[in-house]
Design a protein around this motif. Structure first.
Motif, PDB file in Angstrom:
ATOM      1  N   LEU A  20       0.832  -1.204   0.000  1.00 33.35           N
ATOM      2  CA  LEU A  20       0.000   0.000   0.000  1.00 33.35           C
ATOM      3  C   LEU A  20       0.869   1.258   0.000  1.00 33.35           C
ATOM      4  N   ASP A  24       0.635  10.166   0.379  1.00 30.93           N
ATOM      5  CA  ASP A  24      -0.316  10.633  -0.627  1.00 30.93           C
ATOM      6  C   ASP A  24       0.242  11.780  -1.446  1.00 30.93           C
ATOM      7  N   TYR A  66      -5.006   2.394   7.141  1.00 28.50           N
ATOM      8  CA  TYR A  66      -5.919   1.931   6.105  1.00 28.50           C
ATOM      9  C   TYR A  66      -7.123   1.255   6.738  1.00 28.50           C
ATOM     10  N   GLU A  69     -10.627  -0.875   1.478  1.00 26.85           N
ATOM     11  CA  GLU A  69      -9.981  -0.985   0.173  1.00 26.85           C
ATOM     12  C   GLU A  69     -10.637  -0.036  -0.820  1.00 26.85           C
ATOM     13  N   THR A  70      -9.830   0.763  -1.488  1.00 31.58           N
ATOM     14  CA  THR A  70     -10.324   1.711  -2.477  1.00 31.58           C
ATOM     15  C   THR A  70      -9.360   1.765  -3.652  1.00 31.58           C
ATOM     16  N   ASP A  71      -9.767   2.416  -4.685  1.00 31.15           N
ATOM     17  CA  ASP A  71      -8.914   2.665  -5.839  1.00 31.15           C
ATOM     18  C   ASP A  71      -9.007   4.150  -6.177  1.00 31.15           C
ATOM     19  N   PRO A  72      -7.930   4.922  -5.969  1.00 31.43           N
ATOM     20  CA  PRO A  72      -6.611   4.502  -5.486  1.00 31.43           C
ATOM     21  C   PRO A  72      -6.647   4.158  -3.996  1.00 31.43           C
ATOM     22  N   PRO A  73      -5.680   3.371  -3.516  1.00 27.58           N
ATOM     23  CA  PRO A  73      -5.708   2.876  -2.142  1.00 27.58           C
ATOM     24  C   PRO A  73      -5.736   3.970  -1.086  1.00 27.58           C
ATOM     25  N   GLU A  74      -5.039   5.098  -1.329  1.00 28.05           N
ATOM     26  CA  GLU A  74      -4.940   6.134  -0.304  1.00 28.05           C
ATOM     27  C   GLU A  74      -6.278   6.802   0.004  1.00 28.05           C
ATOM     28  N   LYS A  75      -7.275   6.609  -0.859  1.00 32.52           N
ATOM     29  CA  LYS A  75      -8.609   7.135  -0.561  1.00 32.52           C
ATOM     30  C   LYS A  75      -9.268   6.398   0.600  1.00 32.52           C
TER      31      LYS A  75
END
Length: 274
Positions: A20, A24, A66, A69-75
């Motif tokens: 991950l 950001d 975290y 799970e998102t795309d992008p991960p940092e969201k």
């Protein structure tokens, strides 16, 4: 049937801290942020070492937590300026942590602190995920309160010197009341959080500091070293002043040296005797 089983594939496992992003890409917002984190970490170290003699705890400084799970991960991450998690290993599989992945470890931080460069509105945002605009993140306070369920959440507005601390009660944040010292008690750690005016790393500012539950300031390493230096100096001064008094009372050089835990020769030199 067998063909259907063969074609079925399990979804990929949740990524870990090595897979991950650990940033950001944003800048640190002010020059006080990093020194402030170091000040908190350095001073609380001896307390956490007593609570965790096995060393099983983590302190994060501007590191990602975290939570989905998102795309992008940092969201799907929040990066508090400072946080503490107890009863987790400081390293994972021999590697330094790059982030804290809540969905893998399931242990919530006890306290998170945010150092607000603005007016604190971003840190108090309660917008839920269901009302979040596409491409945006839900409110920070909502995530800490409703998803991570972090017991203590502190917001320090640097510009105004205002500190607010919230305590999670029955699933919702309630303002924590200050005690008679204007400190916020963090009872699980036996310490208090408050504001301290002083000089640190060449900056004379209003800083967040820890105190014990008796109101004693928790010192950083340099302060502890200076305190020990002053203690030794005071002890040496007291010994020097005691030597002639004990000699006048009739004690021998050897008796004075033994009483004050000093070398005999040193006592002789101070008394100027053979």
């Amino acid at each position: 049937m067998n063909q259907a089983i063969e074609s079925f594939q399990l979804p990929p496992p949740f990524p870990d801290h090595t897979q991950l992003p650990d940033s950001d890409g944003t800048f640190v917002k002010n020059f006080q942020e990093h020194p402030q984190s170091i000040l908190l970490t350095d001073s609380i170290g001896p307390v956490l070492e007593q609570i965790h003699p096995d060393g099983q705890y983590v302190i994060g400084q501007d590191c990602g937590i975290y939570w989905r799970e998102t795309d992008p991960p940092e969201k799907g991450a929040e990066a508090p300026d400072w946080f503490y998690v107890g009863n987790v290993p400081p390293n994972l599989d021999g590697e330094i942590r790059r982030s804290y992945v809540l969905w893998r470890e399931f242990i919530t931080p006890l306290i998170v602190l945010e150092f607000a460069s603005g007016d604190g509105s971003e840190e108090k945002d309660t917008t839920p995920l269901s009302r979040t605009e596409p491409g945006k993140k839900p409110g920070k306070l909502w995530v800490y309160e409703r998803i991570m369920r972090i017991p203590y959440y502190g917001i320090y507005v640097i510009k105004t010197g205002q500190l607010e601390v919230y305590n999670l009660i029955n699933g919702f944040y309630r303002p924590l009341e200050v005690n008679e010292r204007d400190h916020y008690p963090i009872d699980p750690l036996g310490i208090e959080l408050g504001l301290w005016q002083g000089n640190y790393q060449n900056q004379s500012l209003l800083w967040l500091r820890w105190w014990d539950n008796r109101g004693n300031l928790l010192l950083i390493g340099d302060e502890r070293a200076e305190q020990e230096h002053q203690r030794v100096q005071q002890l040496e001064q007291a010994q020097m002043e005691a030597i002639p008094r004990l000699h006048q009372m009739g004690l021998t050089v050897e008796q004075i040296a033994e009483a004050l835990s000093l070398p005999v020769q040193q006592v002789r030199e101070i008394l100027k005797v053979n």
